[in-house]
Design a protein around this motif. Structure first.
Motif, PDB file in Angstrom:
ATOM      1  N   LEU A  27       0.833  -1.201   0.000  1.00 46.93           N
ATOM      2  CA  LEU A  27       0.000   0.000   0.000  1.00 46.93           C
ATOM      3  C   LEU A  27       0.872   1.257   0.000  1.00 46.93           C
ATOM      4  N   VAL A  28       1.904   1.283   0.821  1.00 45.09           N
ATOM      5  CA  VAL A  28       2.807   2.438   0.876  1.00 45.09           C
ATOM      6  C   VAL A  28       3.492   2.623  -0.480  1.00 45.09           C
ATOM      7  N   LEU A  29       3.945   1.539  -1.074  1.00 49.71           N
ATOM      8  CA  LEU A  29       4.579   1.614  -2.388  1.00 49.71           C
ATOM      9  C   LEU A  29       3.598   2.128  -3.444  1.00 49.71           C
ATOM     10  N   ALA A  30       2.365   1.646  -3.411  1.00 48.06           N
ATOM     11  CA  ALA A  30       1.347   2.100  -4.368  1.00 48.06           C
ATOM     12  C   ALA A  30       1.079   3.596  -4.203  1.00 48.06           C
ATOM     13  N   ILE A  31       1.002   4.065  -2.976  1.00 49.17           N
ATOM     14  CA  ILE A  31       0.769   5.493  -2.721  1.00 49.17           C
ATOM     15  C   ILE A  31       1.936   6.322  -3.260  1.00 49.17           C
ATOM     16  N   LEU A  32       3.153   5.864  -3.033  1.00 54.49           N
ATOM     17  CA  LEU A  32       4.330   6.577  -3.541  1.00 54.49           C
ATOM     18  C   LEU A  32       4.331   6.626  -5.071  1.00 54.49           C
ATOM     19  N   VAL A  33       3.977   5.529  -5.709  1.00 54.98           N
ATOM     20  CA  VAL A  33       3.927   5.497  -7.173  1.00 54.98           C
ATOM     21  C   VAL A  33       2.882   6.481  -7.688  1.00 54.98           C
ATOM     22  N   VAL A  34       1.718   6.518  -7.051  1.00 50.48           N
ATOM     23  CA  VAL A  34       0.666   7.449  -7.462  1.00 50.48           C
ATOM     24  C   VAL A  34       1.127   8.888  -7.270  1.00 50.48           C
TER      25      VAL A  34
END
Length: 129
Positions: A27-34
């Motif tokens: 989830l943290v990685l997905a937020i950073l990518v977004v």
């Protein structure tokens, strides 16, 4: 010779904690990518690129602020109807400030469409607050 080595099987709690940890990391990685993708999208805007390529004049920016912003944000940008803008560049990026000024998406703040030079001047002034 037989080994007395027995592999320890993880408990259900350990498995659940490992799965939860992986989900949180994903989830943290997905937020950073977004966030990175959104920033790149904003930076691709020709107006934003143009503004950021200019060196603004804070004296001109002050004059623009007095004419267009001081009525709500105060003569010294310390807030009236609108919030104080003291130190705003310390917690908002230049791209965010450009979007805030030009979008009109935060009522009652009106949409303001300065030229790229005027926006660069205004950013220069806001940096000094």
């Amino acid at each position: 010779m037989l080994s007395n080595h027995v592999e320890k099987q993880p408990t259900k709690l350990e498995v659940a904690i490992a799965q939860l940890t992986l989900m949180v990391l994903a989830l943290v990685l997905a937020i950073l990518v977004v966030m990175v993708a959104f920033h790149q999208w904003q930076m691709s805007n020709p107006y934003v690129k143009n503004v950021l390529s200019l060196n603004g004049d804070s004296v001109q920016g002050y004059a623009i602020f007095q004419m267009n912003c001081a009525g709500c944000h105060g003569l010294k940008a310390d807030g009236r109807v609108g919030p104080s803008l003291q130190g705003v560049s310390k917690h908002k990026s230049e791209v965010s400030l450009i979007h805030q000024v030009t979008s009109g998406k935060t009522p009652p703040m009106p949409q303001f469409q300065p030229t790229p030079e005027e926006m660069a001047d205004l950013l220069s002034y806001l940096k000094k607050l």
